[in-house]
Design an enzyme around this catalytic site. Structure first.
Site, PDB file in Angstrom:
ATOM      1  N   TYR A   1     -91.949   9.412   6.118  1.00  0.00           N
ATOM      2  CA  TYR A   1     -91.550   9.446   4.649  1.00  0.00           C
ATOM      3  C   TYR A   1     -89.982   7.976   5.826  1.00  0.00           C
ATOM      4  O   TYR A   1     -89.394   8.660   6.824  1.00  0.00           O
ATOM      5  CB  TYR A   1     -91.020  10.074   4.037  1.00  0.00           C
ATOM      6  CG  TYR A   1     -89.626  10.909   4.769  1.00  0.00           C
ATOM      7  CD1 TYR A   1     -89.690  12.304   5.315  1.00  0.00           C
ATOM      8  CD2 TYR A   1     -89.129  11.321   3.952  1.00  0.00           C
ATOM      9  CE1 TYR A   1     -88.708  13.194   5.940  1.00  0.00           C
ATOM     10  CE2 TYR A   1     -87.954  12.014   3.964  1.00  0.00           C
ATOM     11  CZ  TYR A   1     -87.890  12.797   4.998  1.00  0.00           C
ATOM     12  OH  TYR A   1     -86.521  13.138   5.197  1.00  0.00           O
TER      13      TYR A   1
ATOM     14  N   LYS B   1     -89.765  10.875  11.314  1.00  0.00           N
ATOM     15  CA  LYS B   1     -88.905  11.663  10.217  1.00  0.00           C
ATOM     16  C   LYS B   1     -90.342  12.013   9.414  1.00  0.00           C
ATOM     17  O   LYS B   1     -91.431  10.838   8.495  1.00  0.00           O
ATOM     18  CB  LYS B   1     -88.612  10.493   9.479  1.00  0.00           C
ATOM     19  CG  LYS B   1     -87.499  10.549   8.612  1.00  0.00           C
ATOM     20  CD  LYS B   1     -86.767   9.775   7.780  1.00  0.00           C
ATOM     21  CE  LYS B   1     -86.143   9.856   6.215  1.00  0.00           C
ATOM     22  NZ  LYS B   1     -84.860  10.902   6.542  1.00  0.00           N
TER      23      LYS B   1
ATOM     24  N   GLU C   1     -77.860  19.234  14.696  1.00  0.00           N
ATOM     25  CA  GLU C   1     -78.369  18.305  13.630  1.00  0.00           C
ATOM     26  C   GLU C   1     -78.306  19.199  12.321  1.00  0.00           C
ATOM     27  O   GLU C   1     -78.269  20.260  12.151  1.00  0.00           O
ATOM     28  CB  GLU C   1     -79.060  17.073  13.222  1.00  0.00           C
ATOM     29  CG  GLU C   1     -80.368  17.495  13.429  1.00  0.00           C
ATOM     30  CD  GLU C   1     -81.916  16.561  13.139  1.00  0.00           C
ATOM     31  OE1 GLU C   1     -80.612  14.851  12.476  1.00  0.00           O
ATOM     32  OE2 GLU C   1     -82.694  16.481  13.365  1.00  0.00           O
TER      33      GLU C   1
ATOM     34  N   LEU D   1     -83.032  14.223  14.614  1.00  0.00           N
ATOM     35  CA  LEU D   1     -83.662  13.037  14.245  1.00  0.00           C
ATOM     36  C   LEU D   1     -81.957  11.162  13.882  1.00  0.00           C
ATOM     37  O   LEU D   1     -81.354  12.125  13.517  1.00  0.00           O
ATOM     38  CB  LEU D   1     -84.443  12.422  12.732  1.00  0.00           C
ATOM     39  CG  LEU D   1     -84.249  11.576  12.078  1.00  0.00           C
ATOM     40  CD1 LEU D   1     -85.649  11.088  12.131  1.00  0.00           C
ATOM     41  CD2 LEU D   1     -83.487  11.560  10.279  1.00  0.00           C
TER      42      LEU D   1
HETATM   43  N1  PMP Z   1     -80.735  13.807  10.162  1.00  0.00           N
HETATM   44  C1  PMP Z   1     -82.304  14.811   9.488  1.00  0.00           C
HETATM   45  C2  PMP Z   1     -82.807  15.908  10.091  1.00  0.00           C
HETATM   46  C3  PMP Z   1     -81.951  13.982   8.267  1.00  0.00           C
HETATM   47  O1  PMP Z   1     -83.262  14.234   7.173  1.00  0.00           O
HETATM   48  C4  PMP Z   1     -81.531  12.618   8.811  1.00  0.00           C
HETATM   49  C5  PMP Z   1     -81.308  11.934   6.481  1.00  0.00           C
HETATM   50  N2  PMP Z   1     -82.293  11.191   6.706  1.00  0.00           N
HETATM   51  C6  PMP Z   1     -80.488  12.516   8.858  1.00  0.00           C
HETATM   52  C7  PMP Z   1     -80.481  13.261   9.862  1.00  0.00           C
HETATM   53  C8  PMP Z   1     -79.392  11.823   8.505  1.00  0.00           C
HETATM   54  O2  PMP Z   1     -80.389   9.846   8.626  1.00  0.00           O
HETATM   55  P1  PMP Z   1     -79.525   8.533   7.836  1.00  0.00           P
HETATM   56  O3  PMP Z   1     -78.511   8.095   8.193  1.00  0.00           O
HETATM   57  O4  PMP Z   1     -80.533   7.832   7.998  1.00  0.00           O
HETATM   58  O5  PMP Z   1     -80.035   9.247   6.600  1.00  0.00           O
END
Ligand code: PMP
Length: 288
Positions: A34, A148, A180, A204
């Site tokens: 996603y 993702k 994270e 991620l």
């Molecule tokens: N880590 C994880 C596990 C996430 O789900 C997200 C949110 N998408 C992020 C980091 C931050 O990603 P982004 O800056 O693209 O929202």
């Protein structure tokens, strides 16, 4: 809500009418990926980078990307224009499609493509100026956190762990090193240097990761990407979270212990205002 339009397999359709087969591999196996793209006053923010990450996630699980970037952008714009909110979050999901249940990839399936737009609820200035509480936990997820994936059970359980302690987010550690949050990247500040864990399979790579790196070089902030120990997180001057909807959010306590002074710090303020400058401007209000 039920009559708001969503996109499913080539059509805009009311949410209540959007149906997929129970044999969809997304439902049966969590076999899909996603993306979440923020839209400010009708303008997508960092669409190219989000669509590149979608392509990478699809390639990692060997699903052909069903659309070119310009097709995705057209489809997202068509959907988002049917929604009234100024600021929106578009959710895109692609699964391997429908097939009799068997773990290995089926020979021929057509990916299921689903998109929905929801209002983006930004945190209030009060919450951001007070900062938020987090709790720490061991990262118990799989070893492909760079994908993702829609298989989010590990993230769901960690988010629930935080919710049950009235915390905003978890700060996860694997083998004593920072990874994270359940749905955000984590940053620390020590002696005026911003630090983040390396971009690898344990996190991620948020779209805000590269953006914050750019903001740092534009603002002459020292930045280093390297493994960060648990002791460094608990001894940090500042801790921050980033994600599409959180933007940049200061963390003022972890496991009820204050971070730094226990108040949002100067690096947060600097980066947050740089972020506000970088994102698409709000629509000018109509002339009276
Ligand atoms: N880590 C994880 C596990 C996430 O789900 C997200 C949110 N998408 C992020 C980091 C931050 O990603 P982004 O800056 O693209 O929202």
């Amino acid at each position: 809500m039920q009559d708001s339009l969503v996109y499913l397999n080539g059509q805009l359709t009311p949410l209540a009418d959007a149906k997929i087969s129970v044999l969809d591999r997304g439902f049966i196996f969590g076999d899909g990926v996603y993306e979440v793209i923020p839209i400010y006053a009708g303008q997508m923010f960092r669409a190219e980078q989000h669509l590149a990450r979608l392509s990478r996630s699809l390639a990692k699980i060997r699903i052909d990307n069903p659309h070119s970037n310009s097709e995705w952008i057209n489809l997202i714009e068509q959907l988002s224009q049917t929604h009234p909110a100024q600021n929106q979050i578009v959710y895109i999901q692609v699964t391997r499609g429908v097939a009799p249940r068997a773990h290995a990839f089926p020979a021929h399936t057509i990916p299921t493509v689903f998109m929905m737009c929801n209002p983006m609820v930004l945190l209030s200035d009060t919450v951001r100026s007070q900062g938020v509480a987090c709790v720490s936990m061991e990262d118990l997820r799989w070893l492909h956190c760079e994908i993702k994936s829609i298989s989010l059970l590990g993230n769901v359980l960690s988010a629930q762990y935080a919710a049950e302690q009235s915390a905003t987010e978890v700060i996860q550690f694997r083998d004593g090193f920072l990874t994270e949050g359940s749905s955000s990247n984590v940053w620390i500040v020590k002696d005026n240097v911003l630090l983040a864990p390396p971009k690898n399979n344990l996190i991620l790579e948020g779209i805000r990761y590269a953006l914050v790196e750019e903001l740092c070089s534009a603002s002459k902030i020292s930045f280093s990407s390297r493994p960060i120990s648990r002791a460094e997180v608990f001894g940090a001057d500042e801790v921050m979270l980033t994600s599409a909807s959180k933007e940049i959010l200061p963390v003022v306590s972890i496991d009820s212990k204050p971070v730094g002074t226990g108040r949002p710090g100067p690096m947060f303020s600097q980066l947050y205002s740089a972020y506000q400058q970088a994102k698409p401007p709000a629509k000018p209000s109509a002339k009276k």
